[in-house]
Structure formats: structure tokens, C-alpha cells
Design a protein around this motif. Structure first.
Motif, PDB file in Angstrom:
ATOM      1  N   UNK A 102      34.431 -41.441 -14.925  1.00  7.31           N
ATOM      2  CA  UNK A 102      34.083 -41.624 -16.337  1.00  7.31           C
ATOM      3  C   UNK A 102      32.760 -40.942 -16.632  1.00  7.31           C
ATOM      4  N   UNK A 103      31.811 -41.074 -15.720  1.00  8.77           N
ATOM      5  CA  UNK A 103      30.500 -40.456 -15.920  1.00  8.77           C
ATOM      6  C   UNK A 103      30.632 -38.938 -16.033  1.00  8.77           C
ATOM      7  N   UNK A 104      31.517 -38.362 -15.208  1.00 10.63           N
ATOM      8  CA  UNK A 104      31.716 -36.922 -15.259  1.00 10.63           C
ATOM      9  C   UNK A 104      32.267 -36.461 -16.598  1.00 10.63           C
ATOM     10  N   UNK A 105      33.232 -37.206 -17.120  1.00  8.06           N
ATOM     11  CA  UNK A 105      33.793 -36.863 -18.421  1.00  8.06           C
ATOM     12  C   UNK A 105      32.776 -36.966 -19.537  1.00  8.06           C
ATOM     13  N   UNK A 106      31.989 -38.042 -19.524  1.00  7.33           N
ATOM     14  CA  UNK A 106      30.968 -38.224 -20.555  1.00  7.33           C
ATOM     15  C   UNK A 106      29.897 -37.140 -20.472  1.00  7.33           C
ATOM     16  N   UNK A 107      29.524 -36.782 -19.254  1.00  7.25           N
ATOM     17  CA  UNK A 107      28.519 -35.728 -19.085  1.00  7.25           C
ATOM     18  C   UNK A 107      29.037 -34.386 -19.590  1.00  7.25           C
ATOM     19  N   UNK A 108      30.317 -34.110 -19.349  1.00  7.24           N
ATOM     20  CA  UNK A 108      30.893 -32.845 -19.804  1.00  7.24           C
ATOM     21  C   UNK A 108      30.909 -32.779 -21.330  1.00  7.24           C
ATOM     22  N   UNK A 109      31.353 -33.848 -21.969  1.00  2.45           N
ATOM     23  CA  UNK A 109      31.379 -33.878 -23.439  1.00  2.45           C
ATOM     24  C   UNK A 109      29.955 -33.839 -23.987  1.00  2.45           C
ATOM     25  N   UNK A 110      29.044 -34.578 -23.337  1.00  2.00           N
ATOM     26  CA  UNK A 110      27.659 -34.574 -23.781  1.00  2.00           C
ATOM     27  C   UNK A 110      27.021 -33.197 -23.662  1.00  2.00           C
ATOM     28  N   UNK A 111      27.305 -32.504 -22.562  1.00  2.00           N
ATOM     29  CA  UNK A 111      26.766 -31.158 -22.375  1.00  2.00           C
ATOM     30  C   UNK A 111      27.297 -30.209 -23.446  1.00  2.00           C
ATOM     31  N   UNK A 112      28.590 -30.322 -23.756  1.00  2.00           N
ATOM     32  CA  UNK A 112      29.177 -29.468 -24.794  1.00  2.00           C
ATOM     33  C   UNK A 112      28.527 -29.750 -26.147  1.00  2.00           C
ATOM     34  N   UNK A 113      28.201 -31.017 -26.417  1.00  2.00           N
ATOM     35  CA  UNK A 113      27.527 -31.361 -27.671  1.00  2.00           C
ATOM     36  C   UNK A 113      26.138 -30.741 -27.726  1.00  2.00           C
ATOM     37  N   UNK A 114      25.424 -30.768 -26.617  1.00  2.00           N
ATOM     38  CA  UNK A 114      24.098 -30.157 -26.572  1.00  2.00           C
ATOM     39  C   UNK A 114      24.186 -28.648 -26.780  1.00  2.00           C
ATOM     40  N   UNK A 130      35.646 -28.682 -24.184  1.00  2.00           N
ATOM     41  CA  UNK A 130      35.237 -29.491 -23.033  1.00  2.00           C
ATOM     42  C   UNK A 130      36.130 -30.717 -22.883  1.00  2.00           C
ATOM     43  N   UNK A 131      36.491 -31.339 -23.990  1.00  2.00           N
ATOM     44  CA  UNK A 131      37.341 -32.529 -23.942  1.00  2.00           C
ATOM     45  C   UNK A 131      38.721 -32.207 -23.383  1.00  2.00           C
ATOM     46  N   UNK A 132      39.288 -31.097 -23.821  1.00  2.23           N
ATOM     47  CA  UNK A 132      40.616 -30.694 -23.343  1.00  2.23           C
ATOM     48  C   UNK A 132      40.567 -30.349 -21.857  1.00  2.23           C
ATOM     49  N   UNK A 133      39.525 -29.652 -21.440  1.00  7.36           N
ATOM     50  CA  UNK A 133      39.391 -29.312 -20.023  1.00  7.36           C
ATOM     51  C   UNK A 133      39.330 -30.562 -19.161  1.00  7.36           C
ATOM     52  N   UNK A 134      38.635 -31.575 -19.638  1.00  6.53           N
ATOM     53  CA  UNK A 134      38.551 -32.812 -18.860  1.00  6.53           C
ATOM     54  C   UNK A 134      39.896 -33.535 -18.845  1.00  6.53           C
ATOM     55  N   UNK A 135      40.574 -33.587 -19.986  1.00  8.22           N
ATOM     56  CA  UNK A 135      41.867 -34.272 -20.038  1.00  8.22           C
ATOM     57  C   UNK A 135      42.906 -33.578 -19.162  1.00  8.22           C
ATOM     58  N   UNK A 136      42.807 -32.277 -19.018  1.00  9.40           N
ATOM     59  CA  UNK A 136      43.758 -31.552 -18.175  1.00  9.40           C
ATOM     60  C   UNK A 136      43.575 -31.916 -16.704  1.00  9.40           C
ATOM     61  N   UNK A 137      42.380 -32.362 -16.341  1.00 14.79           N
ATOM     62  CA  UNK A 137      42.113 -32.770 -14.967  1.00 14.79           C
ATOM     63  C   UNK A 137      42.380 -34.257 -14.755  1.00 14.79           C
ATOM     64  N   UNK A 138      42.502 -35.005 -15.855  1.00 21.55           N
ATOM     65  CA  UNK A 138      42.700 -36.449 -15.738  1.00 21.55           C
ATOM     66  C   UNK A 138      44.171 -36.773 -15.977  1.00 21.55           C
ATOM     67  N   UNK A 139      44.435 -38.036 -16.276  1.00 20.74           N
ATOM     68  CA  UNK A 139      45.831 -38.466 -16.429  1.00 20.74           C
ATOM     69  C   UNK A 139      45.998 -39.329 -17.676  1.00 20.74           C
ATOM     70  N   UNK A 140      45.909 -38.712 -18.864  1.00 20.53           N
ATOM     71  CA  UNK A 140      46.081 -39.503 -20.096  1.00 20.53           C
ATOM     72  C   UNK A 140      47.508 -40.004 -20.233  1.00 20.53           C
ATOM     73  N   UNK A 141      47.641 -41.286 -20.510  1.00 19.12           N
ATOM     74  CA  UNK A 141      48.971 -41.885 -20.643  1.00 19.12           C
ATOM     75  C   UNK A 141      49.515 -41.657 -22.043  1.00 19.12           C
TER      76      UNK A 141
END
Length: 215
Positions: free
Chosen positions: A24-36, A146-157
Motif C-alpha cells: 500500500x505504501x508503494x502505491x501511495x508513494x507512486x501516486x504522490x510522486x506523480x502529483x508532485x 501512475x495509478x494505472x501502472x500501479x493497478x496493472x501490477x496489483x490485483x483489483x477485483x
């Protein structure tokens, strides 16, 4: 029988390769970095509005950007959590946050049509409205990527829910990243043209994102 079973398991496992565990921390950091990054690009293109720290910003400026940021954070958190299947109650914070943000355009419309006729015309024909909408959507595209890249690595139901969340999170965070560089702080401008990109991004996310994250 045992040998056959062992061979079958070995055959299935032959092509498996270790992957990096998502968090979860990795996903939040990725989205946060993209926002910055979106904020940095916005500042580089439109300059930073220092007037907000010199008493030039209206109260509605802070209220609008604060609520948009809250929606973005709630949607981003729900988005990241939704990429890691678990048993438990579904997050409903984005829905409540979106309801709060929806008050802003209603307030803007009331303010417009309870004022003078020329104010209504100026509010609905804001000369920089299109620029603000485009800039916010451009910033949102960085967060959405960034959000799509993270979701592609995760498992959204729930693919559809994740798509809505990508749109809401990217639209809100992108609008915030650009919004605090915009010196126009009237009720009509902020309530209409700094909320419209959030709704547009949500609809685009719902249409575009599912094919990109479907297993």
C-alpha cells in the motif's frame, strides 16, 4: 500417481518467476510522486502564485482547493487499497468527499444567478476557463498514468470501481496541482472550472481505464 502429480506441479512451476511484492505504501508513494511531478510542471508552465501567502487569496480559494485535495487523497487511498484484495468493508470516503465537492458548483451557480446579469455572463464565459480545464486535465493525466501502472501490477477485483477511482483521484489531485497556481479565486471560477475537470476525468477514467487494467 504421486510421480505424475509431482511432475504436473513441477511443470506448472517451471515458468514462474519471482516478482516484487506490492505494498500500500508503494502505491501511495507512486501516486504522490506523480502529483508532485504534476505540481512541478504546473509551476514551471504557469508560475507559482505567491499571493496566496500574502493575503490575496479568498476564503473560497482555500475551501475549494482543500476539498478537492481531500477528494483526491480519499480516492487515491481507496484506489491503492482496492488493488490488494482483502476481506473487509469497502471504503466509502471517496463518495462522501465527492458529495462535498459537488456543493461547490452548486454554490457557484447560485452565486451567479443571484447576482447581476453581467456577472452571470462573465461567469459562464470565463475567458480562462478552457485553459484551467485543459491544464488540470493535463496534470491529471500524469497522476492517472501512475495509478494505472500501479493497478496493472496489483490485483483489483472491481475493475469498474477502480476505473472510477482512477478518474476521481487523478482529476482531483491534478486539479489541485494546477489549481494552487491559478490566481483567480472567485466563487464562479473555482466552483465551476476547477471542479469540472474532476468530473470529466472521472468519466474518462471509467471509459478508458478498464481495458488497461483487466487481467
Amino acid at each position: 500417481m504421486n510421480t505424475s502429480r509431482e511432475n504436473m506441479i513441477a511443470g506448472l512451476a517451471d515458468d514462474l518467476q519471482p516478482v516484487r511484492r506490492i505494498t500500500v505504501q508503494g502505491g501511495l508513494l507512486l501516486v504522490g510522486f506523480a502529483t508532485l511531478v504534476a505540481f512541478g510542471v504546473s509551476v514551471a508552465v504557469f508560475d507559482f502564485w505567491f499571493g496566496m501567502f500574502e493575503g490575496e487569496a479568498s476564503s473560497f480559494f482555500w475551501v475549494t482547493n482543500g476539498l478537492v485535495l481531500l477528494l483526491g487523497l480519499a480516492s487515491a487511498f481507496a484506489l491503492v487499497m482496492g488493488g490488494s484484495p482483502r476481506v473487509g468493508q469497502r471504503e466509502n470516503a471517496p463518495g462522501w468527499s465527492a458529495a462535498m465537492v459537488a456543493v461547490l458548483p452548486m454554490a457557484a451557480i447560485i452565486a451567479l444567478f443571484t447576482g447581476e446579469a453581467n456577472h452571470v455572463h462573465e461567469g459562464l464565459n470565463d475567458p480562462v476557463a478552457l485553459m484551467c480545464t485543459r491544464a488540470s486535465l493535463a496534470a491529471a493525466a500524469l497522476v492517472a498514468t501512475a495509478s494505472v501502472l500501479w493497478l496493472r501490477r496489483s490485483a483489483p477485483v472491481s475493475i469498474e470501481r477502480s476505473a472510477w477511482l482512477v478518474g476521481l483521484a487523478s482529476g482531483a489531485l491534478g486539479t489541485f496541482a494546477y489549481g494552487i497556481t491559478c490566481p483567480l479565486d472567485t466563487v464562479s471560477h473555482l466552483g465551476l472550472w476547477h471542479v469540472a475537470p474532476v468530473a470529466i476525468a472521472a468519466v474518462i477514467g471509467r471509459i478508458v481505464v478498464p481495458p488497461l487494467i483487466r487481467w
